[in-house]
Design a protein around this motif. Sequence first.
Motif, PDB file in Angstrom:
ATOM      1  N   LEU A  71     -28.416 141.552 -34.276  1.00 46.27           N
ATOM      2  CA  LEU A  71     -27.481 142.233 -35.153  1.00 46.27           C
ATOM      3  C   LEU A  71     -27.949 143.654 -35.435  1.00 46.27           C
ATOM      4  O   LEU A  71     -27.380 144.339 -36.275  1.00 46.27           O
ATOM      5  N   ALA A  87     -23.229 142.540 -38.904  1.00 44.00           N
ATOM      6  CA  ALA A  87     -22.603 141.241 -38.656  1.00 44.00           C
ATOM      7  C   ALA A  87     -21.107 141.244 -38.938  1.00 44.00           C
ATOM      8  O   ALA A  87     -20.401 140.301 -38.564  1.00 44.00           O
ATOM      9  N   VAL A  92     -20.035 134.107 -37.292  1.00 46.84           N
ATOM     10  CA  VAL A  92     -21.372 133.766 -37.763  1.00 46.84           C
ATOM     11  C   VAL A  92     -21.376 132.423 -38.479  1.00 46.84           C
ATOM     12  O   VAL A  92     -20.335 131.914 -38.919  1.00 46.84           O
ATOM     13  N   LEU A 134     -28.326 133.547 -42.306  1.00 47.76           N
ATOM     14  CA  LEU A 134     -27.178 133.831 -41.448  1.00 47.76           C
ATOM     15  C   LEU A 134     -27.613 133.698 -39.998  1.00 47.76           C
ATOM     16  O   LEU A 134     -28.736 134.057 -39.638  1.00 47.76           O
ATOM     17  N   SER A 135     -26.706 133.181 -39.168  1.00 49.30           N
ATOM     18  CA  SER A 135     -26.992 133.060 -37.743  1.00 49.30           C
ATOM     19  C   SER A 135     -25.772 133.507 -36.946  1.00 49.30           C
ATOM     20  O   SER A 135     -24.674 132.974 -37.144  1.00 49.30           O
ATOM     21  N   PRO A 136     -25.925 134.511 -36.062  1.00 52.07           N
ATOM     22  CA  PRO A 136     -24.789 134.911 -35.222  1.00 52.07           C
ATOM     23  C   PRO A 136     -24.474 133.815 -34.208  1.00 52.07           C
ATOM     24  O   PRO A 136     -25.381 133.176 -33.666  1.00 52.07           O
ATOM     25  N   CYS A 137     -23.183 133.585 -33.971  1.00 56.51           N
ATOM     26  CA  CYS A 137     -22.755 132.560 -33.023  1.00 56.51           C
ATOM     27  C   CYS A 137     -22.165 133.225 -31.788  1.00 56.51           C
ATOM     28  O   CYS A 137     -21.494 134.263 -31.892  1.00 56.51           O
TER      29      CYS A 137
END
Length: 215
Positions: A71, A87, A92, A134-137
Amino acid sequence: MNLLIGSYIGMVVDIEISGDKKHLGTVIDIGSDLIVICTNNKYLYIPITHIQRIELSPNQSDQSLPPSQSLLKNKEQISFPQMLNHAKGGFVEIFVTGNQSLYGFIINVLDDYLVFDSLGYKTILIPLYHLKWLSPCPPNGQGTPVQPSGSVLSRTLEEQLKRSEGKIVILDMGSSANKIGLMKKIENRVMELEMFNGKKVYWNLHHIKTVQFPE
């Protein structure tokens, strides 16, 4: 970078965060207020303020890292505000409270809260200090974020909620019956909430984790 734990970059660590949640993963990067780890084939961005304990794992075996979903741009020093702004608009996974994550799109980031377009729950206001990670998908056809309305958002959550006095509100995903009702008034970070049976409850805004307004 936080110098006390800066030497953990590239190492496998055991992290315990607020809410009795634990993660085991490889440290990818560390900023002054944020740590990035890779765990279960995904990247987690965790605000340091929510980390209660961090220690090296006795098992330091290498793990293969998934393709980068960074990110951050141009190798800049990472920070929590920068991560949130990068983001915006991307799909996410976030964790705030309860036993499940929320999936969707960050629509806007304000001074002390963000606006989240969630799959299944629609628009949610989330105080920044309650975002645990938080995790980016990867993009897999999850749709696109809703376009923000033309109305101007207030910079603080308290001011934004004051604009919605008199509306039905759902707090903390409706985790209890006394978190759903008519939001009568906001004053000095206290919300007056009237239940459907006429009972009144007063909530400290600092302890409210999510806010929704049913359509």
